[in-house]
Enzyme design. Structure first.
Site, PDB file in Angstrom:
ATOM      1  CE  LYS A  81       2.893  -2.462  -4.602  1.00 51.62           C
ATOM      2  NZ  LYS A  81       2.568  -2.019  -3.260  1.00 51.62           N
TER       3      LYS A  81
ATOM      4  N   GLY B  27      -4.091  -4.071  -4.324  1.00 54.71           N
ATOM      5  CA  GLY B  27      -4.507  -3.412  -4.831  1.00 54.71           C
ATOM      6  C   GLY B  27      -4.269  -2.029  -4.816  1.00 54.71           C
ATOM      7  CG  HIS B  28      -1.652  -0.993  -8.059  1.00 52.33           C
ATOM      8  ND1 HIS B  28      -0.824  -2.314  -8.590  1.00 52.33           N
ATOM      9  CD2 HIS B  28      -1.476  -1.833  -6.808  1.00 52.33           C
ATOM     10  CE1 HIS B  28      -0.390  -2.880  -8.404  1.00 52.33           C
ATOM     11  NE2 HIS B  28      -0.374  -2.823  -7.477  1.00 52.33           N
TER      12      HIS B  28
ATOM     13  CG  ASP C 269      -1.449  -0.667   1.509  1.00 50.90           C
ATOM     14  OD1 ASP C 269      -2.392  -1.895   0.491  1.00 50.90           O
ATOM     15  OD2 ASP C 269      -2.052  -1.366   2.444  1.00 50.90           O
TER      16      ASP C 269
ATOM     17  CD  GLN D  14       0.598  -8.831  -2.634  1.00 52.56           C
ATOM     18  OE1 GLN D  14       1.382  -9.176  -3.224  1.00 52.56           O
ATOM     19  NE2 GLN D  14      -0.717  -8.227  -2.594  1.00 52.56           N
TER      20      GLN D  14
HETATM   21  P1  IMP Z   1      -2.925 -12.678   1.583  1.00 46.69           P
HETATM   22  O1  IMP Z   1      -1.575 -11.990   0.291  1.00 46.69           O
HETATM   23  O2  IMP Z   1      -4.235 -12.122   1.746  1.00 46.69           O
HETATM   24  O3  IMP Z   1      -2.639 -14.047   1.473  1.00 46.69           O
HETATM   25  O4  IMP Z   1      -2.617 -11.560   3.048  1.00 46.69           O
HETATM   26  C1  IMP Z   1      -1.303 -12.374   3.787  1.00 46.69           C
HETATM   27  C2  IMP Z   1      -0.746 -11.074   4.285  1.00 46.69           C
HETATM   28  O5  IMP Z   1      -0.333 -10.095   3.532  1.00 46.69           O
HETATM   29  C3  IMP Z   1      -1.981  -9.647   5.089  1.00 46.69           C
HETATM   30  O6  IMP Z   1      -1.542  -9.275   6.607  1.00 46.69           O
HETATM   31  C4  IMP Z   1      -2.460  -9.355   4.233  1.00 46.69           C
HETATM   32  O7  IMP Z   1      -3.350  -7.918   4.961  1.00 46.69           O
HETATM   33  C5  IMP Z   1      -1.440  -8.319   3.707  1.00 46.69           C
HETATM   34  N1  IMP Z   1      -2.066  -8.401   2.239  1.00 46.69           N
HETATM   35  C6  IMP Z   1      -1.540  -9.037   1.214  1.00 46.69           C
HETATM   36  N2  IMP Z   1      -2.070  -8.176   0.044  1.00 46.69           N
HETATM   37  C7  IMP Z   1      -1.679  -6.844   0.324  1.00 46.69           C
HETATM   38  C8  IMP Z   1      -1.759  -5.422  -0.090  1.00 46.69           C
HETATM   39  O8  IMP Z   1      -1.545  -5.274  -1.802  1.00 46.69           O
HETATM   40  N3  IMP Z   1      -1.426  -4.415   0.127  1.00 46.69           N
HETATM   41  C9  IMP Z   1      -1.222  -4.726   2.296  1.00 46.69           C
HETATM   42  N4  IMP Z   1      -1.536  -5.605   2.339  1.00 46.69           N
HETATM   43  C10 IMP Z   1      -1.529  -7.567   1.840  1.00 46.69           C
END
Ligand code: IMP
Length: 447
Positions: free
Chosen positions: A16, A40-41, A13, A220
């Site tokens: 990017k 989420g962009h 977040d 991420q």
């Molecule tokens: P997953 O990617 O859904 O398996 O989640 C694993 C961890 O990564 C969790 O703590 C999510 O909140 C975090 N996470 C996954 N994608 C994002 C992102 O795009 N931004 C921030 N945190 C993320």
């Protein structure tokens, strides 16, 4: 021409999407190389806010071709929805024209979402990301190239549903996968996307050989990397530079520029240690949350907020070797009396300069801060005016000296030059270093 990478330097977040949106007009290709719709962009341009989870942010540049790379896990229903939204906004249907899905990308099926809903530890986004990667690692998952091959093979599909149902039972999920429905879902995926499914690695390799520019879009952040992050509170893919080319099906030698995106403070969604975390109820942590609208783009969950963690930033630099830093959301800190940067941790009376590998140890680390003077709050228009001055030759020098000092300190600590500074959500609310890679003409909106 070479490839450039845009990567999250924190826990995701970081902003990017905005950086990619700015670079895309000078790229012929924008490629996602890992993750899926857990990302989420957000892009804000010309009064329109786009929230994209799967489509590469480079979509805003109409001449930029788009790839969902082989390192991704792709939910076809989410992709269909985003493409419909895009078509409603612009009239364009890019699939098969300028949007291509790697044959090797993994397919997220309803089973993966159901299985992810059983997570009680990590606080995942619940989008089926981890289970889809797990199936790939176990070599039982379906890739886009396999979907067409499965048409009419009802016995194989029935076997797949049986395995899925066994697994759902083991984690206490009551829903079950119906083999006939699974068969029709696969048929729909085949019919909907077969015009866009390609061997994208060779496509990109050919493009690079022709001298085209490829922009690799990370999702991420480095601290959520499965190998190098705050395990087990991480995502299930490699979010770092080393995977940027692999997840696109090209070799690492192509990368010339690597941009690390960091907020001027830190946020984290989901569970896991966060040494510089502040209270969301009061003081600077509340300001970061409220002024920075810190709610997850994907799940809407409130993001946890805290001071800039330079220990984590330096770890991400070690992993990614940034050629430039983009510091985002600096405007959010306006009006705070003082700004803090965490330069080390203290653990059991010892100074710690690297993130401990154990999350249990990291959660016991106390941040050691240096303190810097704050700067006054400014309105959106004042920031946009400074941004305009910066584009008229002032560069980062257009910022007041107290702000520059904070940025200079980030450069000193990380050893990486700051090449752009975000001072508001809009595409134009950015201050670029003169002559740097982000010193580019920005248009109001291209869609
Ligand atoms: P997953 O990617 O859904 O398996 O989640 C694993 C961890 O990564 C969790 O703590 C999510 O909140 C975090 N996470 C996954 N994608 C994002 C992102 O795009 N931004 C921030 N945190 C993320």
């Amino acid at each position: 021409m070479p490839a450039s990478v845009v990567l999250g330097a924190q826990w995701g977040d970081e902003g990017k999407g905005k950086a990619i949106d700015q670079l895309a007009p000078n790229s012929q290709w924008a490629v996602r190389f890992q993750g899926g719709n857990n990302a989420g962009h957000t892009i804000v341009a010309g009064g329109t806010t786009l929230k994209m989870h799967l489509l590469p942010s480079g979509i805003t540049a109409s001449d930029c071709k788009l790839v969902l790379g082989c390192g991704m896990v792709v939910d076809p229903w989410v992709l269909d929805r985003e493409l419909k939204e895009w078509a409603e906004l612009t009239g364009e249907h890019p699939e098969g024209e300028r949007l291509f899905i790697s044959e090797r990308a993994a397919v997220i099926l309803p089973f993966h979402r159901l299985y992810d809903s059983a997570d009680k530890v990590v606080g995942t986004t619940g989008r089926g990301i981890g289970p889809a990667y797990r199936d790939r690692t176990e070599r039982v998952g379906i890739r886009f190239v396999d979907v067409g091959l499965l048409m009419g093979r009802s016995q194989e599909i029935g076997e797949m549903a049986r395995r899925m149902n066994e697994q759902l039972a083991t984690v206490g999920v009551e829903d079950r996968i119906d083999p006939v429905q699974l068969g029709s879902e696969l048929k729909w995926i085949h019919e909907r996307f077969s015009n866009a499914i390609r061997a994208t690695g060779p496509m990109l390799d050919d493009a690079l050989a022709r001298g085209e520019q490829v922009l690799l879009e990370g999702a991420q952040g480095a601290m959520l990397d499965i190998d190098q992050g705050t395990y087990p509170f991480v995502t299930s893919s490699i979010t770092c530079r080393a995977n940027a080319t692999h997840g696109a099906g090209i070799h690492p030698g192509h990368i010339e520029q690597c941009y690390g995106i960091t907020k001027a403070y830190t946020t984290r969604v989901g569970n896991g240690p966060f040494p510089t975390e502040l209270s969301l109820e009061e003081g600077p942590g509340k300001q970061m949350s409220v002024v920075g609208h810190e709610f997850g783009t994907t799940t809407g969950r409130p993001r946890r907020t805290g001071w800039l963690d330079a220990v984590a930033l330096n770890e991400s630099q070690r992993l990614n070797g940034y050629t430039g830093l983009v510091v985002t959301k600096l405007d959010v800190l306006g009006g705070l009396d003082e700004l803090k940067i965490c330069t080390s941790y203290e653990l059991d009376g010892q100074e710690v300069k690297h993130l401990p590998s154990s999350s249990e140890e990291l959660s016991r680390c106390k941040p050691v801060y240096e303190t810097h003077p704050g700067f006054p709050a400014m309105g959106e228009e004042e920031w946009i005016q400074i941004a305009e001055e910066s584009r008229n030759g002032g560069g980062i020098g257009s910022l007041p000296s107290s702000i520059r000092a904070y940025l200079t300190r980030i450069e000193e600590i990380s050893g990486v030059p700051v090449v752009s500074v975000g001072v508001g959500p809009d595409r134009l609310a950015s201050i670029a270093s003169s002559g740097g890679p982000f010193d580019i003409e920005l248009s109001e909106a291209t869609f």
